[in-house]
Scaffold this motif. Structure first.
Motif, PDB file in Angstrom:
ATOM      1  N   THR A  57     -44.564   9.177   0.080  1.00 17.73           N
ATOM      2  CA  THR A  57     -44.093  10.465  -0.406  1.00 17.73           C
ATOM      3  C   THR A  57     -43.962  10.350  -1.912  1.00 17.73           C
ATOM      4  OG1 THR A  57     -42.911  10.931   1.636  1.00 17.73           O
ATOM      5  CG2 THR A  57     -42.198  12.120  -0.346  1.00 17.73           C
ATOM      6  N   ASP A  72     -48.891  19.341  -2.665  1.00 13.86           N
ATOM      7  CA  ASP A  72     -48.654  20.005  -1.385  1.00 13.86           C
ATOM      8  C   ASP A  72     -47.542  21.036  -1.497  1.00 13.86           C
ATOM      9  OD1 ASP A  72     -50.589  18.467  -0.128  1.00 13.86           O
ATOM     10  OD2 ASP A  72     -49.154  16.947   0.501  1.00 13.86           O
ATOM     11  N   ARG A  73     -46.567  20.746  -2.349  1.00 13.69           N
ATOM     12  CA  ARG A  73     -45.439  21.656  -2.532  1.00 13.69           C
ATOM     13  C   ARG A  73     -45.008  21.603  -3.992  1.00 13.69           C
ATOM     14  NH1 ARG A  73     -39.370  21.404  -0.154  1.00 13.69           N
ATOM     15  NH2 ARG A  73     -38.781  23.466  -0.868  1.00 13.69           N
ATOM     16  N   ILE A  75     -41.999  22.932  -6.687  1.00 17.51           N
ATOM     17  CA  ILE A  75     -40.713  23.569  -6.948  1.00 17.51           C
ATOM     18  C   ILE A  75     -40.648  23.750  -8.459  1.00 17.51           C
ATOM     19  CG2 ILE A  75     -38.211  23.362  -6.832  1.00 17.51           C
ATOM     20  CD1 ILE A  75     -38.644  21.569  -4.345  1.00 17.51           C
ATOM     21  N   ASN A  84     -39.083  29.247  -6.826  1.00 15.52           N
ATOM     22  CA  ASN A  84     -39.651  29.533  -5.508  1.00 15.52           C
ATOM     23  C   ASN A  84     -38.796  29.038  -4.394  1.00 15.52           C
ATOM     24  OD1 ASN A  84     -40.375  27.179  -6.786  1.00 15.52           O
ATOM     25  ND2 ASN A  84     -42.309  26.990  -5.759  1.00 15.52           N
TER      26      ASN A  84
END
Length: 84
Positions: A57, A72-73, A75, A84
């Motif tokens: 990760t 992938d994500r 913030i 968001n």
């Protein structure tokens, strides 16, 4: 000696150490910030490989929009608030 390495060289050494260390989490604060664009791209591809091949990760802070868009994500923080 570490003190004889440039900022970019120090970042590349840190990335290599992250790859070799056991564990599932890598925290990366501007991991490509001191690199020229060519080395930054290579380093970022290596960070992505950590995730896919080693199941790590990656939590990365970056101002590089191109890199952020590949995550992938995302913030996003503005004025100390999440967007968001």
């Amino acid at each position: 000696m570490v003190n004889t390495l440039s900022g970019g060289e120090q970042q590349r050494v840190s990335l290599a150490r992250a790859i070799l260390k056991p564990g599932h989490l890598v925290l990366a604060d501007e991991p490509t910030g001191a690199l020229d664009p060519q080395h930054a791209e290579v380093a970022f591809q290596e960070i992505k490989r950590l995730q896919t091949e080693y199941g790590k990760t990656i939590i990365m802070v970056t101002h590089n929009i191109k890199e952020a868009r590949q995550a992938d994500r995302v913030i996003e923080l503005k004025n100390q608030m999440t967007v968001n």
